[in-house]
Write an enzyme that holds these catalytic residues in place. Sequence first.
Site, short mmCIF file in Angstrom:
data_model
loop_
_atom_site.label_atom_id
_atom_site.label_comp_id
_atom_site.label_asym_id
_atom_site.label_seq_id
_atom_site.Cartn_x
_atom_site.Cartn_y
_atom_site.Cartn_z
N ASN A 48 36.52 27.24 43.39
CA ASN A 48 37.41 27.18 42.24
C ASN A 48 37.60 25.80 41.67
O ASN A 48 38.04 25.65 40.53
CB ASN A 48 38.74 27.84 42.58
CG ASN A 48 38.58 29.33 42.59
OD1 ASN A 48 38.31 29.92 41.56
ND2 ASN A 48 38.67 29.93 43.77
N THR A 50 31.30 24.15 36.51
CA THR A 50 30.22 23.15 36.49
C THR A 50 28.95 23.69 37.13
O THR A 50 28.92 24.79 37.62
CB THR A 50 30.67 21.87 37.21
OG1 THR A 50 31.11 22.23 38.52
CG2 THR A 50 31.77 21.20 36.45
N LYS A 63 33.17 45.10 40.70
CA LYS A 63 32.99 43.67 40.99
C LYS A 63 34.37 43.03 41.12
O LYS A 63 35.36 43.51 40.52
CB LYS A 63 32.18 42.97 39.90
CG LYS A 63 32.78 42.87 38.53
CD LYS A 63 33.75 41.76 38.23
CE LYS A 63 33.33 40.40 38.71
NZ LYS A 63 34.40 39.39 38.23
N THR A 120 42.98 44.47 38.20
CA THR A 120 42.57 43.30 38.96
C THR A 120 41.07 43.08 39.19
O THR A 120 40.71 42.25 39.98
CB THR A 120 43.26 43.25 40.35
OG1 THR A 120 42.69 44.24 41.18
CG2 THR A 120 44.74 43.46 40.24
N GLU A 122 37.11 35.13 47.39
CA GLU A 122 36.37 33.87 47.31
C GLU A 122 36.64 33.03 48.55
O GLU A 122 37.77 32.66 48.83
CB GLU A 122 36.75 33.12 46.03
CG GLU A 122 36.14 33.80 44.80
CD GLU A 122 36.62 33.21 43.47
OE1 GLU A 122 36.04 33.59 42.45
OE2 GLU A 122 37.55 32.42 43.47
N THR A 146 30.01 38.25 39.66
CA THR A 146 30.19 36.83 39.30
C THR A 146 30.15 36.00 40.59
O THR A 146 29.07 35.66 41.05
CB THR A 146 31.51 36.59 38.53
OG1 THR A 146 32.59 37.12 39.28
CG2 THR A 146 31.46 37.25 37.17
#
Lengths: 396, 396
Positions: free
Chosen positions: A391, A396, A177, A188, A267, A150
């Site tokens: 995040n 969007t 992933k 997790t 991230e 992702t």
Amino acid sequence: MFSVFPIDNGVVAPKGFYCDGVSAGLKKDNAPDVAFIYSDSLCEVEGIFTQNKFCAAPILHFQSYPKGFQTNFVLINSKNANALTGDEGVENVREVLSALQGYFSVIKNPIMSSTGVIGVQLPKQSIINAFSKIDLTKCDNKNAAEAIMTTDRFSKTIAFEVVLEDKSSFKIGAICKGAGMINPSLATMLCFITTDAKIPKQDMQELLKIASETTFNAISVDGDTSTNDTVLLLSNGQSGAYEKEAFLFALQKIMHKLATDIARDGEGATKLAAFEVKGAKTQEEAQKAAKALSQSLLVKTALFGCDPNWGRIASTIGASGIVCDAKKLEIYFDSICVYAKGMIYFDKENEQKAAEVLKKDSFKITCMIGEGEGEFVAYGCDLGYEYVKINADYRT
Amino acid sequence: MFSVFPIDNGVVAPKGFYCDGVSAGLKKDNAPDVAFIYSDSLCEVEGIFTQNKFCAAPILHFQSYPKGFQTNFVLINSKNANALTGDEGVENVREVLSALQGYFSVIKNPIMSSTGVIGVQLPKQSIINAFSKIDLTKCDNKNAAEAIMTTDRFSKTIAFEVVLEDKSSFKIGAICKGAGMINPSLATMLCFITTDAKIPKQDMQELLKIASETTFNAISVDGDTSTNDTVLLLSNGQSGAYEKEAFLFALQKIMHKLATDIARDGEGATKLAAFEVKGAKTQEEAQKAAKALSQSLLVKTALFGCDPNWGRIASTIGASGIVCDAKKLEIYFDSICVYAKGMIYFDKENEQKAAEVLKKDSFKITCMIGEGEGEFVAYGCDLGYEYVKINADYRT
């Protein structure tokens, strides 16, 4: 005695396994978004799953199989988590898997696994339409590993061959992933491990639990526990070989590498940090303090800024609720001591050296508590602008 | 029956109190960095302090006074927390306060309070040199409130006059600082409350605890518990008036306003969010879930991005460990329902409306659990690029 060798091909390294990634049009530009793992003989299967109360529909579906069921197929999609989707979400898993079995009569008790946005019904027809692209004879581990990504910046895969003392051998491989919504409360992330070891069914759950404790349960990116976290272990026994200690060693190696890969790929992360707590009163206290460090926003932002701000580290230890005393505490950045037993070693020279440590892409921060023998290492990453960007804009 | 009126002048609104902020050169450009609060008669004093095990030297010094001691002076400095500074840190507090008493013979049992960087010894001589600027007849609440600011974007002060049924009246006022390192585990910031109410000593601790539960203990900016958190209540009794219920009402109003001011002023925050959990099995469970929402990075970044991502809210509730069922859960952004009992109300129109709610500078997110009568409201803020910027560069 046994030997362990790194090998290629991830989940299809073990005998009898096949995999691929195909596009169902969920991701842009025909990128692969649906992966499968197939074994040409039935597998024993064990999983560990999220402890989030709202666990996703595919997990609920997995749990609806009778205890001890065997399978030969896992279907994984990205872009949609199928979580918080009610009865319709579970019904959609059933429909997709039933259509799959209609398409491939060889598939028995298929398992589904999903990752992506929460609270949107599964685009089931798109997934079903992609079945025509599935070729059960493919062994494309790269495509499969990419299909399940992702916000991951790199795909995560690893495999080992284990040669036992009697020269018999087995293989174990995995794809994984995970980058955001990572928290050490359980699995997790998604991780699929295949093996041709002849592992007894009763060892599978036991070894998965032991190995996860110091690996997937020791990482944190943002302290949020996903609805979809899953670690699946599939074994078809085709090698005929097995030795418990050797298998656990290889399983831990695999899960440790993938877990630290996830922390490293947090991230927006720019570095991997190991938070080692030694000398806590108990192992539980060491774990509590190490996890608190890996989750502290003030620590994570200081790491991002390469600021060896040991005060924030000490403060986090003090706030973690463990037994501790400022006059016994020692803090190290790799081997650089910055605070020891009430003395601040933080002169300009040490500050410089500690800041250099933080510029590396991975390092260890050690806190010696001086109260006992408890030890734990938690893994985490820094938190920078990219985390916010990813995040704040995810949907969007 | 009683009436409560907002009035000016914060901590010097009550009779007999004086305050000012002066520059000791700790901040740049002669900005005020040392504040004092003085009462011309002795005060009863009660405090609640951080639960961080490494609490700061001035707190340790406060605790060295005999139980029930009275005081007439509080000295507060910013830029240096005097935490994790060992015995030398406590000795420095003693030296500063002893020099202070040498300078002003009228001062009895002075209290010190500090905020700023951890792990650096107090610049005591600079503070002592600033005593010549202290004028005990000053009543400059604005200067005092500004002197105690660190990363705060605005100063925080409030006062009320309370008129009782018999027309007697008392006043209560406060100044407060706090923006980062805010977590609801205890006091979580510096807050100084003065009153001329004739409050019995035994009521002070009781009412402070009750009022903090739904105010300072209900806010979170980043989940980190500071070493220095302090709420002090000073009463000199000069009004002669008191009524327990009226005092608690005014105290709660003061602490609620200052607590939400802190959340609103969260480092880098652009909005204030109230996280209301209703219908939890118990009040404790409601509190647990509400605080989990206020601390979730994924929720906070979604708020920053004005993304009404209810899936992250539901996921956080599910991960919080409380009793809950996706088929009973309801989620609202102000009055906009986005999820109810397994049905997703999240069509384009509702999405638009919910996104509009998130563009306001304050709003409420309500989760109805449907399991019982437990309720709690936690306060938090969004997390954006500025938080990272402030905390990656704090010491530089």
